[in-house]
Design a protein around this motif. Structure first.
Motif, mmCIF file in Angstrom:
data_model
loop_
_atom_site.group_PDB
_atom_site.id
_atom_site.type_symbol
_atom_site.label_atom_id
_atom_site.label_comp_id
_atom_site.label_asym_id
_atom_site.label_seq_id
_atom_site.Cartn_x
_atom_site.Cartn_y
_atom_site.Cartn_z
ATOM 1 N N HIS A 289 22.670 4.149 -11.126
ATOM 2 C CA HIS A 289 21.945 4.551 -9.928
ATOM 3 C C HIS A 289 21.498 3.437 -9.222
ATOM 4 O O HIS A 289 21.019 2.467 -9.890
ATOM 5 N N THR A 290 21.528 3.074 -7.803
ATOM 6 C CA THR A 290 20.668 2.119 -7.219
ATOM 7 C C THR A 290 20.230 2.723 -5.907
ATOM 8 O O THR A 290 20.591 3.508 -5.390
ATOM 9 N N ARG A 291 18.837 2.269 -5.766
ATOM 10 C CA ARG A 291 18.386 2.557 -4.667
ATOM 11 C C ARG A 291 17.233 1.198 -3.906
ATOM 12 O O ARG A 291 16.972 0.585 -4.584
ATOM 13 N N GLN A 292 17.554 1.325 -2.663
ATOM 14 C CA GLN A 292 17.055 0.382 -1.813
ATOM 15 C C GLN A 292 15.745 0.864 -1.093
ATOM 16 O O GLN A 292 16.024 1.947 -0.386
ATOM 17 N N ILE A 293 14.342 0.527 -1.489
ATOM 18 C CA ILE A 293 13.250 0.991 -0.649
ATOM 19 C C ILE A 293 12.807 -0.319 0.248
ATOM 20 O O ILE A 293 12.742 -1.379 -0.175
ATOM 21 N N TYR A 294 12.445 0.223 1.419
ATOM 22 C CA TYR A 294 12.169 -0.827 2.615
ATOM 23 C C TYR A 294 10.550 -1.229 2.079
ATOM 24 O O TYR A 294 9.547 -0.949 3.081
ATOM 25 N N THR A 295 9.902 -1.511 1.085
ATOM 26 C CA THR A 295 8.634 -2.140 0.798
ATOM 27 C C THR A 295 9.093 -3.283 -0.143
ATOM 28 O O THR A 295 9.785 -3.169 -0.977
ATOM 29 N N GLY A 296 8.523 -4.439 0.394
ATOM 30 C CA GLY A 296 8.376 -5.633 -0.403
ATOM 31 C C GLY A 296 7.325 -6.659 -0.568
ATOM 32 O O GLY A 296 6.330 -5.957 -0.111
ATOM 33 N N GLY A 297 7.594 -7.708 -0.802
ATOM 34 C CA GLY A 297 6.365 -8.571 -0.946
ATOM 35 C C GLY A 297 5.613 -8.965 0.158
ATOM 36 O O GLY A 297 4.376 -9.064 0.102
ATOM 37 N N GLU A 298 6.090 -8.890 1.228
ATOM 38 C CA GLU A 298 5.524 -9.066 2.327
ATOM 39 C C GLU A 298 4.428 -7.937 2.880
ATOM 40 O O GLU A 298 3.283 -8.148 3.357
ATOM 41 N N GLU A 299 4.795 -6.690 2.535
ATOM 42 C CA GLU A 299 3.974 -5.525 2.632
ATOM 43 C C GLU A 299 3.024 -5.601 1.817
ATOM 44 O O GLU A 299 1.901 -5.293 2.028
ATOM 45 N N ILE A 300 3.139 -5.749 0.452
ATOM 46 C CA ILE A 300 2.043 -6.011 -0.621
ATOM 47 C C ILE A 300 1.082 -7.195 -0.197
ATOM 48 O O ILE A 300 -0.121 -6.883 -0.218
ATOM 49 N N THR A 301 1.512 -8.000 0.475
ATOM 50 C CA THR A 301 0.727 -9.249 0.795
ATOM 51 C C THR A 301 -0.354 -8.792 1.959
ATOM 52 O O THR A 301 -1.358 -8.886 2.109
ATOM 53 N N ALA A 302 0.341 -7.796 2.941
ATOM 54 C CA ALA A 302 -0.338 -7.485 4.005
ATOM 55 C C ALA A 302 -1.466 -6.659 3.387
ATOM 56 O O ALA A 302 -2.619 -6.602 4.128
ATOM 57 N N GLU A 303 -1.169 -5.857 2.567
ATOM 58 C CA GLU A 303 -2.167 -4.847 2.047
ATOM 59 C C GLU A 303 -3.150 -5.534 1.184
ATOM 60 O O GLU A 303 -4.422 -5.100 1.377
ATOM 61 N N LEU A 304 -2.977 -6.579 0.503
ATOM 62 C CA LEU A 304 -4.146 -7.289 -0.039
ATOM 63 C C LEU A 304 -4.892 -7.990 1.172
ATOM 64 O O LEU A 304 -6.210 -7.851 0.824
ATOM 65 N N VAL A 305 -4.439 -8.364 2.084
ATOM 66 C CA VAL A 305 -5.142 -9.053 3.191
ATOM 67 C C VAL A 305 -6.041 -8.091 3.858
ATOM 68 O O VAL A 305 -7.356 -8.021 3.816
ATOM 69 N N GLN A 306 -5.532 -6.826 3.959
ATOM 70 C CA GLN A 306 -6.397 -5.766 4.322
ATOM 71 C C GLN A 306 -7.494 -5.016 3.541
ATOM 72 O O GLN A 306 -8.718 -5.013 3.869
ATOM 73 N N ILE A 307 -6.859 -4.759 2.176
ATOM 74 C CA ILE A 307 -7.860 -4.146 1.482
ATOM 75 C C ILE A 307 -9.112 -5.239 1.073
ATOM 76 O O ILE A 307 -10.226 -4.926 0.852
ATOM 77 N N LEU A 308 -8.774 -6.444 0.523
ATOM 78 C CA LEU A 308 -9.564 -7.538 -0.040
ATOM 79 C C LEU A 308 -10.240 -8.227 1.109
ATOM 80 O O LEU A 308 -11.077 -9.167 0.787
#
Length: 75
Positions: A41-60
Motif C-alpha cells: 500500500h502507498t499513500r501520498q499526503i500533502y503535509t511535508g516539512g515546510e508545513e511543519i516549519t510553518a507550524e513551529l514558527v506560529q506555535i513557538l
C-alpha cells in the motif's frame, strides 16, 4: 521508488513482516506499507516539512530559520 530501492539494496532491513516507510519531503509525505518485503500500500499526503516549519514558527513564535534548525535537530 523508495521501497524498491530499500528492498533491492538492503534486504536485511526488511526482514520483518510489516514495515511502514515514511518519506517526508518539503511539500508532501509518502507512506509505504510493506508486507514480507513487498509493497502492499502507498499513500501520498500533502503535509511535508515546510508545513511543519510553518507550524513551529506560529506555535513557538520563532523565526523560520530557527524553526528549521529545531526540526532538523529532533528527527
Amino acid at each position: 521508488v523508495l521501497s524498491t530501492l530499500i528492498s533491492k539494496n538492503y534486504p536485511n532491513l526488511i526482514s520483518e513482516d510489516n514495515i511502514l516507510q515514511i518519506d517526508m519531503g518539503g511539500k508532501y509525505t509518502v507512506l509505504n506499507v510493506l508486507f514480507q518485503g513487498k509493497l502492499r500500500h502507498t499513500r501520498q499526503i500533502y503535509t511535508g516539512g515546510e508545513e511543519i516549519t510553518a507550524e513551529l514558527v506560529q506555535i513557538l513564535k520563532i523565526e523560520a530559520e530557527e524553526a528549521r534548525e529545531l526540526k532538523e535537530f529532533f528527527p
